[in-house]
Design a protein around this motif. Sequence first.
Motif, PDB file in Angstrom:
ATOM      1  N   PHE A 183      23.411  -4.390  -0.493  1.00 24.46           N
ATOM      2  CA  PHE A 183      22.864  -4.765  -1.794  1.00 24.46           C
ATOM      3  C   PHE A 183      23.128  -3.746  -2.898  1.00 24.46           C
ATOM      4  CE2 PHE A 183      19.877  -6.201   1.622  1.00 24.46           C
ATOM      5  CZ  PHE A 183      20.395  -7.488   1.713  1.00 24.46           C
ATOM      6  N   GLY A 184      23.346  -2.487  -2.537  1.00 25.61           N
ATOM      7  CA  GLY A 184      23.665  -1.486  -3.543  1.00 25.61           C
ATOM      8  C   GLY A 184      22.442  -0.822  -4.146  1.00 25.61           C
ATOM      9  N   PRO A 185      22.656   0.155  -5.049  1.00 27.06           N
ATOM     10  CA  PRO A 185      21.571   0.994  -5.572  1.00 27.06           C
ATOM     11  C   PRO A 185      20.694   0.333  -6.621  1.00 27.06           C
ATOM     12  CG  PRO A 185      23.656   1.604  -6.590  1.00 27.06           C
ATOM     13  CD  PRO A 185      23.986   0.600  -5.534  1.00 27.06           C
ATOM     14  N   LYS A 217      13.647   1.927  -5.933  1.00 27.58           N
ATOM     15  CA  LYS A 217      15.068   2.293  -5.875  1.00 27.58           C
ATOM     16  C   LYS A 217      15.305   3.636  -5.195  1.00 27.58           C
ATOM     17  CE  LYS A 217      16.543  -0.344  -9.958  1.00 27.58           C
ATOM     18  NZ  LYS A 217      17.044  -0.279 -11.347  1.00 27.58           N
ATOM     19  N   THR A 218      14.257   4.455  -5.086  1.00 28.32           N
ATOM     20  CA  THR A 218      14.426   5.767  -4.472  1.00 28.32           C
ATOM     21  C   THR A 218      14.377   5.731  -2.944  1.00 28.32           C
ATOM     22  OG1 THR A 218      12.051   6.320  -4.489  1.00 28.32           O
ATOM     23  CG2 THR A 218      13.348   6.844  -6.475  1.00 28.32           C
ATOM     24  N   PHE A 219      13.861   4.625  -2.366  1.00 25.57           N
ATOM     25  CA  PHE A 219      13.757   4.626  -0.902  1.00 25.57           C
ATOM     26  C   PHE A 219      13.942   3.256  -0.250  1.00 25.57           C
ATOM     27  CE2 PHE A 219       9.608   3.222  -2.059  1.00 25.57           C
ATOM     28  CZ  PHE A 219       8.971   2.697  -0.941  1.00 25.57           C
ATOM     29  N   GLU A 269       0.826  -1.205   0.000  1.00 27.86           N
ATOM     30  CA  GLU A 269       0.000   0.000   0.000  1.00 27.86           C
ATOM     31  C   GLU A 269       0.862   1.256   0.000  1.00 27.86           C
ATOM     32  OE1 GLU A 269      -2.368  -0.654   3.432  1.00 27.86           O
ATOM     33  OE2 GLU A 269      -3.526  -2.294   2.507  1.00 27.86           O
ATOM     34  N   GLU A 270       1.935   1.251   0.785  1.00 28.51           N
ATOM     35  CA  GLU A 270       2.841   2.401   0.824  1.00 28.51           C
ATOM     36  C   GLU A 270       3.516   2.611  -0.525  1.00 28.51           C
ATOM     37  OE1 GLU A 270       5.053   5.653   1.958  1.00 28.51           O
ATOM     38  OE2 GLU A 270       3.312   4.742   2.942  1.00 28.51           O
ATOM     39  N   LEU A 271       3.935   1.530  -1.147  1.00 29.00           N
ATOM     40  CA  LEU A 271       4.548   1.639  -2.470  1.00 29.00           C
ATOM     41  C   LEU A 271       3.544   2.169  -3.488  1.00 29.00           C
ATOM     42  CD1 LEU A 271       6.910   1.175  -4.414  1.00 29.00           C
ATOM     43  CD2 LEU A 271       6.132  -1.204  -4.654  1.00 29.00           C
ATOM     44  N   SER A 272       2.314   1.699  -3.413  1.00 27.62           N
ATOM     45  CA  SER A 272       1.276   2.163  -4.336  1.00 27.62           C
ATOM     46  C   SER A 272       1.063   3.664  -4.210  1.00 27.62           C
ATOM     47  CB  SER A 272      -0.036   1.420  -4.074  1.00 27.62           C
ATOM     48  OG  SER A 272       0.079   0.040  -4.371  1.00 27.62           O
ATOM     49  N   VAL A 309      15.012  -3.594  -1.740  1.00 29.85           N
ATOM     50  CA  VAL A 309      14.452  -4.763  -1.046  1.00 29.85           C
ATOM     51  C   VAL A 309      12.991  -4.534  -0.693  1.00 29.85           C
ATOM     52  CG1 VAL A 309      16.693  -5.465  -0.151  1.00 29.85           C
ATOM     53  CG2 VAL A 309      15.247  -3.953   1.215  1.00 29.85           C
ATOM     54  N   MET A 310      12.241  -5.624  -0.717  1.00 34.51           N
ATOM     55  CA  MET A 310      10.834  -5.591  -0.301  1.00 34.51           C
ATOM     56  C   MET A 310      10.416  -7.017   0.023  1.00 34.51           C
ATOM     57  SD  MET A 310       7.651  -3.687  -2.096  1.00 34.51           S
ATOM     58  CE  MET A 310       5.966  -3.838  -1.498  1.00 34.51           C
TER      59      MET A 310
END
Length: 320
Positions: free
Chosen positions: A291-293, A283-285, A208-211, A297-298
């Motif tokens: 793991f790098g840019p 990739k922005t947050f 939901e936060e990603l959406s 992760v999710m």
Amino acid sequence: MSNFEVPGVFAAVVAGSFLKHVGLRLTRNRNVKEYVGTVSQINVYPLKSAKNLQNVTTANITTQGLICDGVGDRHWMVTRKGHYQNMSAFQRLILIQTTKEGSFFRLDAEGMEPLRLPLDPEVTGDNLVEVKVKFVPQRAVDCGDAAAQWISTFLKKEGLRLNYSPPSLSKRFSTDVPKEWTTDAKPGEEVAFQDFAHCMIMCDSSVEELSKRVQRNVPAIQFRPNVLVSGTTPFDEDTWKYVFIGKHIKMRFIDDCQRCIITTIDTINAEKDKQGQPLKTLKTFRCKEPFGPMKPVMGIHTNTEKEGTVNVGDPVVQYL
């Protein structure tokens, strides 16, 4: 002090010790045990990168992954020259519907006759082959020429094979999967055709936060979780080290789930998002060390320490 005073003093000491013990125990429990939510969805993906079984409300979580009514999660896989193939190579894999039909495992796709395969085919000298997943070899059953032709026709690529990992064959070890960082996988923990772990757990609130950030609905299924948990704060799963589900299941965190281009593939039409969403926003947050840019992760990868049955609605508890 008189003889009559000693029992009273002794009783006070015992009572004080008991209350201290109880107090410490309760404090310890408060520190390590926390109800975090309930199971909202269970997903089993029998064929790697294809659709999940529909309407699953209960499954067994085992030391080889999820199993629903005899159908194992990622126990079937498409290969080319012995190497596994997923949506990054063949986006149309996500258009294949998987179903259990009696004693058969059934595949359906538009324009194709249904393909029916035995749920647990006999292992013989003729059908035993070696395949590789994440560069790690393991033995598997080749499902035959008819299955290979079906897969090759639908995916529009000659030379593809369909393989199965039966319970009787040894699996890969999680610890053998090459990683550039240290994980918490333990020696002897096996996986079938899963990339790395028995079960991927993710929170509804994280999706939901990603959406909200993408400014459109992002279906959770694009991240291919096995167990979704409701009632949490976004990305609460990041902190879970041990997860108890229902009455018996105990899962252990072994790694964060690093996300790739597969998350941009629409599960309805198999097309990649032209803006690279939702991976671009992730990739922005959601990038962190080590793991790098390029690998946000999710969700979390977990392995099974105690097997059991998971049901939609089961309570989820974490132990720190």
